[in-house]
Enzyme design. Structure first.
Site, PDB file in Angstrom:
ATOM      1  N   ASP A 282      -7.374   1.350  -1.821  1.00 37.47           N
ATOM      2  CA  ASP A 282      -7.456  -0.109  -1.896  1.00 37.47           C
ATOM      3  C   ASP A 282      -8.907  -0.587  -1.952  1.00 37.47           C
ATOM      4  OD1 ASP A 282      -7.581   0.892   0.809  1.00 37.47           O
ATOM      5  OD2 ASP A 282      -7.650  -1.192   1.475  1.00 37.47           O
ATOM      6  N   GLU A 283      -9.081  -1.771  -2.513  1.00 41.34           N
ATOM      7  CA  GLU A 283     -10.326  -2.538  -2.470  1.00 41.34           C
ATOM      8  C   GLU A 283     -11.558  -1.724  -2.883  1.00 41.34           C
ATOM      9  OE1 GLU A 283      -9.333  -5.998   0.760  1.00 41.34           O
ATOM     10  OE2 GLU A 283     -10.110  -4.126   1.587  1.00 41.34           O
TER      11      GLU A 283
END
Length: 669
Positions: free
Chosen positions: A275-276
């Site tokens: 993620d991210e």
């Protein structure tokens, strides 16, 4: 399964639990644990006491697994009864149900028959050990709560920028350099896995890569895709710390970590993050890495990350493990064997399933956002994309979320540009997980932060939709928390008391302070975490560099806003009384009189304790609210109570709000 219910039969003089598989090493710890809890409620069995006979068809494997048979049949009467299950995991669920029935029956054995089993095979809870380490004691008591609620997966987020919370024998530099604020030792990991299995719970570790890697590249700066941190990061929020996938040394590290995770955690699933990852991290600007990408046909940063993910999935498969990643791993090149955990918006769930990926739902179940339980309860992950989207949109009408509506919609837009490929195979909805990220959580605050909302998620994952009623759940919730407080080491109702005492509140002041705090709730969404400057930027949709936040991982969590639960049970009871004419009268009059006295009773702690003094303006608003409630009660109106005089102004202070105002105005249950 619905918790918080039960009925009375005849008083029971103890209850003896007898397994017809007396030699079952797998069941013995669970039966002994249930026997101790029944003894505490019913007394020690003696000759002639009722007997519960436990029958299990199969010995079962050593470890719980996805799609194990967790069903059971429990029959009870004055003489005891039977508990039958195909596999030991069903027995464990039945024993938990038994203890609940005994507790809520007031020490009596009800006469009933229950045939029950879960709706979804993956019913999880994510706990974040990297931002604030949660020690073994906190994790063990959380296992007790999970077992009571029918959850069966503990997902451990083990690393992030702020820490690496696991001892890995092949790479000790990680916990020695980046686990300085706490880590699970080898012995602690082993005990956690064993104790979880004794409750029918799987432990799934998460190694979050390639982003959120500040702690990893602090220990191994030569593996950073960009500049490594000069010190172990303490600030919160997305960063650009990521692993460099072009280096053989990166993959040597990851191979070692995969080997350690496989050795420490027997479950066949691994969570590997994804993620991210900021796209600029993999927008390579040097000739060597550009050539590396060109050789593999990787034309943009998203393709680089997808390649990274595919490589991890393949290396995990060699070790007999399947991989879960956060929904950013969705990409046309993502292997179908990759399962997807959908967190940003419900639309990502449908995108994953349509692309052939098995999936987990978490988008409506982020417990760190301080939402009330009813908002989480509204989400049924199997309801379909239209129903889920409608539930999300209905959330925007929540009065306490009005100040951050633009931010919530902004998170949904983050997921709008997902790229996937069509698949002839539709993925399987495995279930879902509640997520409690750790920026504003410590081991001491865990029970208060977690347990008031976790039952909502647990019930939606266990029970079929026709048996899920929001109003009934709200009625039962106080009983659920009282049960956990009485029969497990968890303290959802009294867990804040030590913090109040450390804050300087005297024992004789606890009653008025707690009465006052029960009228408050923390600010919803990320308002507390972001702080005014970053919040304004987020609501305005501004990009650019990250803005300073008011706390980091070293900030003490000792303010009143840290000690109050995300949702006040007292205000739920007040809302119920306001809505039912037969519940009004002397009780509400007494409450109004109590509010009127509180400013005087709190005068000394407000003067002595600066942290409480910031809340004084909220206390001063109580007498006019009490007067307004009295006028409404005296008027005898059956309309929804809108009792605030137009000139009443209630300030927001110290990252809390006087939630009593919304309840009295009839805008929040």
């Amino acid at each position: 399964m619905q918790v918080g219910t039960g009925g009375g039969g005849e008083p029971a003089a103890g209850l003896l639990l007898v397994s017809e598989r007396a030699g079952s090493s797998l069941l013995r710890p669970g039966i002994c644990r249930a026997q101790r809890r029944c003894d505490a409620l019913l007394g020690t069995p003696r000759p002639g006491s009722p007997v519960l006979r436990i029958r299990c068809d199969a010995e079962g494997s050593r470890w719980p697994a996805l799609d194990a048979d967790e069903g059971y049949v429990l029959g009870l009467g004055p003489d005891g009864g039977t508990l039958e299950a195909t596999e030991p995991w069903g027995v464990l669920h039945g024993l938990e149900r038994l203890v609940q029935l005994v507790y809520h029956g007031g020490g009596r054995l009800p006469a009933l028959r229950i045939e029950d089993g879960p709706r979804h095979p993956w019913r999880g809870l994510l706990l974040d050990l990297a931002r604030h380490f949660l020690g073994l004691d906190a994790l063990l008591r959380t296992l007790d709560a999970m077992a009571a609620l029918g959850l069966n997966v503990l997902h451990l987020h083990l690393n992030d920028d702020q820490g690496f919370a696991l001892e890995c024998p092949r790479r000790p530099a990680l916990h020695r350099r980046s686990g300085v604020h706490g880590f699970l030792s080898l012995e602690a990991s082993e005990r956690l896995v064993v104790e979880a299995a004794a409750r029918g719970i799987r432990v799934v570790p998460e190694l979050d890569v390639p982003g959120h890697a500040g702690a990893i590249v602090h220990a191994y700066p030569e593996l950073a895709a960009g500049a490594p941190p000069e010190r172990l990061p303490r600030g919160f929020g997305p960063s650009r710390h990521a692993l460099d996938p072009t280096l053989p040394e990166t993959w040597a590290l990851l191979d070692d970590l995969l080997d350690d995770l496989v050795a420490l955690f027997p479950d066949p699933w691994l969570h590997l993050g994804g993620d991210e990852v900021h796209p600029e991290v993999y927008a390579f600007d040097d000739a060597r890495r550009r050539a590396w990408a060109a050789e593999r046909g990787l034309t943009d940063p998203h393709a680089v990350q997808a390649w990274f993910t595919g490589e991890l999935v393949a290396r995990a498969a060699v070790r007999g493990r399947r991989v879960v990643g956060w929904d950013e791993v969705l990409h046309p090149d993502a292997p179908e064997a990759l399962a997807v955990q959908c967190w940003r918006a419900s639309d990502t769930l449908e995108a994953a399933l349509a692309a052939g990926h098995d999936a987990l739902f978490s988008a409506g179940w982020y417990l760190d956002l301080f939402y009330p339980a009813r908002l989480h309860y509204a989400f049924d992950p199997a309801a379909g994309p239209d129903a889920l989207r409608h539930t999300e949109e209905a959330m925007l009408d929540e009065p306490s979320l009005a100040p951050v509506r633009a931010g919530i919609e902004g998170v949904w837009r983050m997921a709008a540009d997902l790229r996937t490929r069509p698949s002839s195979r539709r993925g399987r909805l495995l279930g879902g997980e509640a997520c409690l990220w750790g920026e504003l959580v410590t081991a001491e605050l865990l029970d208060v932060r977690l347990l008031g909302r976790l039952p909502a998620v647990a019930e939606r994952l266990w029970s079929p939709p026709e048996r899920c009623d929001a109003a009934d759940f709200r009625r039962r919730l106080p009983g659920v928390l009282a049960f956990l407080e009485a029969t497990t080491p968890c303290r959802p109702l009294t867990g804040a008391v030590p913090g109040l005492l450390r804050l300087g509140v005297r024992v004789e002041e606890l009653a008025p302070v707690q009465a006052f705090l029960s009228l408050l709730e923390p600010l919803r969404w990320y308002r507390r975490l972001l702080g005014p400057s970053a919040l304004d930027a987020r609501l305005a949709g501004e990009g650019g560099p990250a803005r300073a936040r008011p706390r980091d991982a070293d900030s003490p969590l000792v303010d009143p806003a840290d000690l109050i639960p995300p949702e006040s049970l007292g205000l739920l009871e007040l809302a119920d009384a306001l809505a039912r004419p037969e519940a009004r009268g002397a009780r509400l009059k007494a409450q109004a009189a109590r509010w009127r006295r509180l400013p005087d009773e709190l005068a000394e702690p407000f003067e002595r304790l600066p942290a409480l003094a910031a809340l004084a303006p909220l206390a001063e608003a109580l007498p006019p609210l009490a007067d307004a409630l009295d006028r409404w009660l005296d008027g005898g109106s059956d309309r929804p109570p809108t009792v605030l005089p137009s000139d009443t102004s209630v300030p927001e202070a110290a990252e809390t709000e006087l939630a009593l105002v919304r309840v009295l105005a009839g805008t929040a249950p």
